[in-house]
Design an enzyme around this catalytic site. Structure first.
Site, PDB file in Angstrom:
ATOM      1  N   LYS A 201       0.801  -1.211   0.000  1.00  0.00           N
ATOM      2  CA  LYS A 201       0.000   0.000   0.000  1.00  0.00           C
ATOM      3  C   LYS A 201       0.841   1.273   0.000  1.00  0.00           C
ATOM      4  CE  LYS A 201      -4.079  -1.796  -0.265  1.00  0.00           C
ATOM      5  NZ  LYS A 201      -4.814  -1.713  -1.559  1.00  0.00           N
ATOM      6  N   THR A 243     -11.784  -8.980  -5.432  1.00  0.00           N
ATOM      7  CA  THR A 243     -10.945 -10.073  -5.923  1.00  0.00           C
ATOM      8  C   THR A 243     -11.795 -11.238  -6.410  1.00  0.00           C
ATOM      9  OG1 THR A 243      -9.167  -9.441  -4.411  1.00  0.00           O
ATOM     10  CG2 THR A 243      -9.090 -11.663  -5.311  1.00  0.00           C
TER      11      THR A 243
END
Length: 534
Positions: A201, A243
């Site tokens: 991230k 996902t």
């Protein structure tokens, strides 16, 4: 023994060579090192299992950005981007460098972020653990061997998970964890946390900083492409199904989490996937399940028995169990991680209140409103501090923790791109139906997939739509293979008065959240905002 090119592997990092330095080891080499050093264990299928200790998720309160004068005016300062004095950033990174230089063994990986060479950055990771190096190797894009000889990083990650940050480093009071980023110095330093998601991230934050200046929209979304070249984007917060729904055997996966939208199309930032695997089902999610049960995958905080058999239903360490694997572990991925311009944009929410429809068609103004809202609902019992009632979460642009610039920068770019290219936007609820969490039940993934396929192949456009009275959404009234009572959330509730009360409550939460960004949007978006009944 230090591996070849060790000196160049640390060039520009400021870290002195350790007694042993392993530069750009392959997955097999990193496995061998991680096992020899006792960093984790193998599953019965050959995946590497690591336990991250105290931190099993991102340390949001410990993320700081250097207040460098050349970039200060453009940063969205506040809870997301906390200021760190440049002098304290320098002191912190100096201590991290010194600490890394005192380790007996270090690992480096040279990697790319950005599948489109025109918008790619070079990243160098220096870390103390082989499994963290393997995580990064899985997560980012691996250069060809011949490209490594002349690799010069654009950004460097100094990763010291076992080092404690000190009060004088300027982080959060009482915390020994600090994630500090300087856009001007092009350095990220991480200390006091072994959760590997911080590595991933931090680079996403960098891409969110760099790309808008180049006219490219960075997005916290998954993406796939159909056989006819129709690209689809899936925005959504953790647990909403980005996902899962983008890993569709009938469509080629571009990527599962981070992408850019340029004038030429969509491109993945990454070379791997980072899937949440708590209660992962082989039947419902075979691609992710298979990718997580093989050599090369890295599993975080997943429980296994003495034989290495995984218990994916076990959340005793955390509900945020994760699997990280190269994207090529998913069959039929999009070549090169790139595809054409999006035809459909899907905004996912896991509505634990159980009042939003399973799918709705959005106008451009509604699309901007829901993008800026970034709504989902946390389920009671899955996180500390939550009571029995669902808790609404609003994360602007579906990725507030990773936005270094003001949210309206990204919102306006999305609105312009949708208008320019004529993409259709859908709101999809993957949460509850028939009642709130505890009374209703989770939306059937079979129904969600059927609705999405109808949306993406264009057939849903021919359905009859009705306007939802609470949320103003265009809801289809008939979709083959999906019961009509599923399409209309109110009909799925046995207690209609309870539905009305809960829906009104959620509208009020949207209304309150809108106050945080109302000044940054135009009149059309303001008109599309949800409003409580008079």
């Amino acid at each position: 023994m230090t591996s070849p090119n060790a000196v160049s592997a640390l060039a520009g990092t400021g870290v002195t060579a350790a007694a042993t330095l392993h530069a750009n080891l392959t997955a097999a080499g990193l496995y061998a090192q991680a096992l020899a050093r006792g960093e984790g264990r193998l599953s019965a299928d050959g995946a590497f299992i690591a336990v991250t200790g105290q931190h099993t998720g991102r340390s949001v309160q410990d993320k700081f950005v250097a207040d460098d004068p050349e970039v200060s005016k453009e940063i969205w300062w506040g809870k997301v981007n906390q200021k760190l004095e440049p002098a304290k950033f320098e002191a912190f990174t100096a201590d991290v460098r010194a600490w890394l230089g005192q380790r007996e063994v270090l690992f480096t990986q040279d990697l790319y972020a950005g599948a489109d060479p025109a918008h790619r950055i070079k990243v160098r990771l220096v870390t103390t653990n082989a499994w963290h190096a393997l995580f990064a190797r899985n997560m980012f894009i691996r250069p060809a061997v011949e490209e490594l000889a002349s690799f010069t990083p654009d950004f460097t990650i100094l990763h010291a998970p076992e080092m404690d940050a000190k009060p004088e480093h300027g982080g959060r009071a009482g915390s020994t964890t600090l994630i500090a980023l300087s856009f001007a110095k092009k350095i990220i330093a991480i200390a006091g946390t072994s959760y590997a998601g911080e590595i991933k991230k931090s680079i996403f934050t960098v891409m969110n900083w760099l790309l808008p200046a180049k006219g490219v929209l960075p997005m916290h979304c998954s993406a796939n492409v159909g056989k006819d070249g129709d690209t689809a984007l899936f925005f959504g917060l953790s647990g909403t199904g980005k996902t899962t729904l983008s890993s569709d055997p009938e469509r080629a996966l571009i990527g599962d989490d981070e992408h850019g939208w340029s004038a030429n199309g969509v491109f993945n930032f990454e070379g791997g996937c980072y899937a949440k695997v708590i209660k992962l089902s082989q039947e419902a999610e075979p691609q992710i399940w298979n990718a997580s049960h093989r050599f090369g995958a890295v599993l975080e905080n997943v429980i296994a028995d003495e034989r290495g058999n995984l218990d994916l239903d076990n959340g005793s360490l955390t509900e945020n169990t994760r699997s990280c694997y190269p994207i090529e572990f998913i069959p039929g991925t999009a070549p090169g991680g790139v595809a054409g311009l999006p035809k459909n944009v899907v905004m996912l929410t896991a509505d634990a209140f159980g009042v939003l429809p399973p799918i709705a068609k959005l106008t451009p103004a509604q699309a901007m409103y829901h993008f800026m809202s970034g709504y989902t609902a946390k389920v009671a019992g899955t996180e500390k501090g939550l009571g029995r009632e669902p808790q609404a979460t609003f994360s602007t642009c579906f990725g507030a923790p990773f936005l270094p610039r003001h949210p309206e920068v990204y919102g306006k770019m999305l609105a312009e791109l949708i208008a320019q290219h004529g993409a259709q936007v859908w709101l999809v609820n993957t949460g509850w139906t028939g009642g709130s969490y505890g009374t209703g039940h989770r939306m059937s993934i079979k129904h969600t997939r059927a609705l999405l396929r109808a949306a993406l192949d264009g057939s849903l456009a021919n359905a009859t739509f009705a306007t939802d009275p609470f949320f103003g959404l265009a809801v289809p009234q008939n979709v083959p293979g999906v019961p009509s009572e599923v399409l209309n959330p109110r009909e799925a509730w046995a207690d209609k008065a309870a539905y009305d009360k809960t829906a009104s409550h959620l509208v009020g939460l949207f209304e309150k959240n809108f106050e945080t960004f109302a000044g940054a949007v135009g009149e059309e978006v303001k008109a599309a905002a949800l409003k409580s009944a008079a």
